[in-house]
Design an enzyme around this catalytic site. Structure first.
Site, mmCIF file in Angstrom:
data_model
loop_
_atom_site.group_PDB
_atom_site.id
_atom_site.type_symbol
_atom_site.label_atom_id
_atom_site.label_comp_id
_atom_site.label_asym_id
_atom_site.label_seq_id
_atom_site.Cartn_x
_atom_site.Cartn_y
_atom_site.Cartn_z
ATOM 1 N N HIS A 290 -5.750 36.260 52.889
ATOM 2 C CA HIS A 290 -6.983 36.790 52.299
ATOM 3 C C HIS A 290 -7.896 37.531 53.293
ATOM 4 O O HIS A 290 -9.041 37.814 52.971
ATOM 5 C CB HIS A 290 -7.730 35.763 51.434
ATOM 6 N N HIS B 82 -10.935 34.839 46.564
ATOM 7 C CA HIS B 82 -10.177 34.050 47.533
ATOM 8 C C HIS B 82 -10.613 32.599 47.604
ATOM 9 O O HIS B 82 -9.917 31.776 48.170
ATOM 10 C CB HIS B 82 -10.234 34.683 48.917
ATOM 11 N N GLY C 273 -16.608 30.766 48.073
ATOM 12 C CA GLY C 273 -17.659 31.606 48.650
ATOM 13 C C GLY C 273 -18.905 30.770 48.882
ATOM 14 O O GLY C 273 -19.317 29.985 48.035
#
EC number: 6.5.1.8
Lengths: 167, 504
Positions: free
Chosen positions: B352, B427, B430
């Site tokens: 990622h 991904h 966060g």
């Protein structure tokens, strides 16, 4: 800057410097750590001290008990940049490098011995020892220094420096 | 400096899950920006912007929206700069940002800030044939055994024997090196992006500084948000796709590893940043943010970075593979079995933080693009030639790591994502709270207790810092994944929950 230029030597009795007052703080940043060195306007404070403070702020993040770091030897570094920001970047990056490789050096006190803002060169000494996970409670790992919103306020009496480090 | 209300004039909500950032939001925007959010995530994005307007440029940091827009101002960007639902302020690119650059445009750039310092940071998922009932009686011992096997935290050193020569080979060969040395299974490679080896890697483009940082750290997890988790399947949304991944039943035990290229990758990125600053002056490339240092793709600096980046990516795969090996050993030891009999196959391994050369259709024309994904994951649809045979019918598995103590997800790529976001999705969760705020507001003993109450064993190198990684410090991963699913840029397949966490 290759590491051949950096040298370490054992400290002699009484050679360890005083631990300076903390003049840095950690500001809010969503992803990373935002270092802020700010010096009260008192006699003798200058930008050099802000540089020393901000590097110390970085190392204080790597262990949860910074006072466990003893000053056993002194390690010298030398860096140069093209302007004030790249000088700061490389100064911090060099200290991160000596921490990340043999002898995994963590300084408790950082003293800048030469600070040249004409040619953008710094010589500095770190007083500390090798990082040892058995002795030093592990803090957070610093991955890298960033230029993101990096600020050096040379013109202010408080000589503020802002640096975001990647965690 | 514009006020918050003036800034908002450049922003428009174009659908229930997507916002449009118009040109003019920052200088020199060549294309528009877009970001995907739901209502909860939207609020966090606007909070960042508001906070930045209040700081009036003294200190402070750039909000994610500004960073998405700064990326839209880079030379050679194609079509749009995209923020995925987990997007938040980073350095250079936002975290959860993707952008593609035209390989055939001589002005187009590659930017280390679009990959991040942790090159090929990624997530790997292993399955087992164990049921949670098999693991529960041994859970604490198993967590301890994993913790004893995998070196974690700042200052830890790898236990896989490495010499300088080994490192050179690993940088060049990626998982082929692991396979040769006996740390990987042949089929592991099949289930990795790029088969665990980027062919353009050239270890001679990696500085000796970077190699010095990388040598002692190979096979170490790192710190921060990196972890190894023992997880169980909580929910299966897509039975067909799950079966293809070898996920057969609820409460099946899996292992997730989240780590990257350690100091080696960090130093490769740092070196490139410094080299590119000079190249930018020479080639007169202007950017809005110094951390967005970049170079023309075909320039010596651009090519050197891409070769160095590929070497660091190979290091990251060797690193995750080494920890896969150690996890397999830990399980085999605890269950008096072999990793093979425990069916500990790699389901998939995603990157990622990476830049890759890919073919995409832009306005009906096929183009060769350099796709930067920073804190975002490739999510290719079914039948894409670059995904493994096993997943041709399901689409590429996308591994979304949650935060300590929360769920993780497996998604699959979709055709819509291929069109809308260059085959890219989120991904992870966060961050929502800053680390400093987490330290102020949360107490580490409370965080540890909350984990215990949820039945999650934890082994952590720096317990006093767990509040920084507490679920409260992050966006809700379910919000993030649901937004991706609702927007159609990827599809939910499996939900996993942790029963043991090992971290730095």
């Amino acid at each position: 800057m290759s590491d051949e230029d950096t040298v370490g030597r054992l400290l002699e009795e009484g050679e360890a410097p005083q631990i300076p007052e903390v003049k840095y703080e950690y500001l809010d940043h969503t992803a990373d750590v935002h270092l802020h060195a700010v010096l009260d306007d008192f006699w003798g404070s200058d930008l050099k001290e802000s540089f020393e403070q901000v590097a110390t702020a970085m190392f204080n993040y790597m262990t949860t008990d910074y006072d466990r770091v003893e000053m056993k030897f002194v390690f010298e570094i030398e860096v140069s940049g093209d302007d004030i920001l790249s000088l700061l970047y490389r100064f911090l990056d060099e200290f991160l490098f000596v921490f990340s490789t043999e002898p995994f050096f963590i300084p408790r006190v950082i003293k800048i011995t030469e600070f040249d803002l004409e040619t953008f060169k710094i010589k500095a000494q770190g007083f500390g020892e090798s990082f040892d996970t058995a002795k030093h409670p592990q803090g957070t790992e610093v991955k890298a220094i960033t230029y993101s919103n990096m600020q050096v306020h040379q013109d202010l009496d408080t000589h503020n420096i802002f640096v975001i480090i990647d965690i | 400096m514009r006020t918050f209300n003036d800034e908002k004039k450049f922003l428009e909500k174009i659908s229930s899950n997507c916002w449009h950032i118009k040109k003019g939001f920052v200088d020199n925007m060549k294309v528009d920006g877009y970001f995907y959010v739901n209502d909860n995530l939207e609020k966090l994005m606007f909070d960042e912007l508001k906070q930045s307007c209040n700081s009036k440029g003294f200190g402070g940091f750039l909000p994610g929206m500004k960073q998405i827009a700064n990326v839209a101002a880079l030379p050679g960007i194609v079509s749009k700069s995209i923020g995925l639902p987990d997007v938040h302020s980073g350095y250079g690119f936002a975290i959860g940002n993707m952008a593609a650059f035209d390989m055939n445009d001589p002005k187009a750039v590659v930017s280390p800030g679009g990959v991040g310092f942790d090159i090929n940071c990624g997530v790997r998922l292993l399955r087992t044939n164990l049921h949670i009932k098999d693991v529960l009686p041994l859970k604490e011992q198993l967590a301890q055994c994993m913790f004893d096997h995998i070196p974690v935290g700042v200052g830890s050193k790898g236990i896989i024997p490495m010499t300088a020569q080994n490192l050179e080979e690993a940088l060049e060969m990626g998982m082929d090196w692991s396979l040769r040395e006996g740390y990987a299974w042949a089929e592991d490679k099949e289930h990795c992006e790029e088969y665990g080896r980027m062919l353009q890697a050239d270890p001679s483009k990696v500085s000796s500084r970077a190699k010095k940082r990388g040598l002692p750290q190979l096979g170490t997890l790192g710190a921060g948000n990196h972890y190894a988790e023992i997880q169980v399947v909580e929910e299966i949304y897509d039975e067909f796709a799950a079966k293809k991944m070898g996920i057969e039943f609820k409460d099946q035990v899996c292992v997730m590893i989240h780590s990257g290229s350690r100091g080696l990758g960090h130093q490769v990125a740092t070196d490139a940043l410094v080299a590119m600053e000079k190249a930018m002056k020479r080639d007169q490339i202007e950017v809005n943010d110094r951390q967005l240092a970049c170079a023309h793709i075909q320039s010596p600096e651009g090519q050197e970075y891409l070769k160095g980046m590929a070497s660091a990516a190979n290091y990251a795969w060797v690193n995750r593979t080494s920890m896969t090996f150690l996890s397999r050993q830990a399980f085999a030891k605890m269950f008096h079995s072999t990793p093979d009999d425990l069916d500990m196959h790699v389901i998939y391994d995603v990157s990622h933080n990476i830049a890759k050369v890919e073919e995409h259709f832009v306005d009906g024309k096929q183009k060769t693009l350099l796709v930067h994904r920073k804190g975002s994951t490739r999510a290719f649809p079914p039948h894409h030639p670059l995904i493994p045979v096993d997943y041709q019918l399901t689409g590429q598995p996308v591994l979304i790591g949650g935060t300590m103590g929360t769920c993780s997800y497996v998604l699959t790529g979709t055709d819509q994502g291929m069109v809308e976001t260059f085959g890219t999705t989120c991904h992870g969760a966060g961050r929502a709270l800053s680390r400093a705020k987490s330290r102020r507001n949360l107490d580490y003993t409370d965080v540890l207790e909350a984990l215990e109450q949820k039945g999650i064993s934890i082994r952590v190198a720096s317990p006093k810092l767990v509040m920084e990684e507490a679920p409260e410090s992050y966006k809700n991963v379910t919000d993030v994944v649901d937004t991706c699913h609702a927007a159609g840029i990827s599809k939910k397949c499996i939900k996993l929950r942790p029963i043991a966490v090992i971290k730095g």
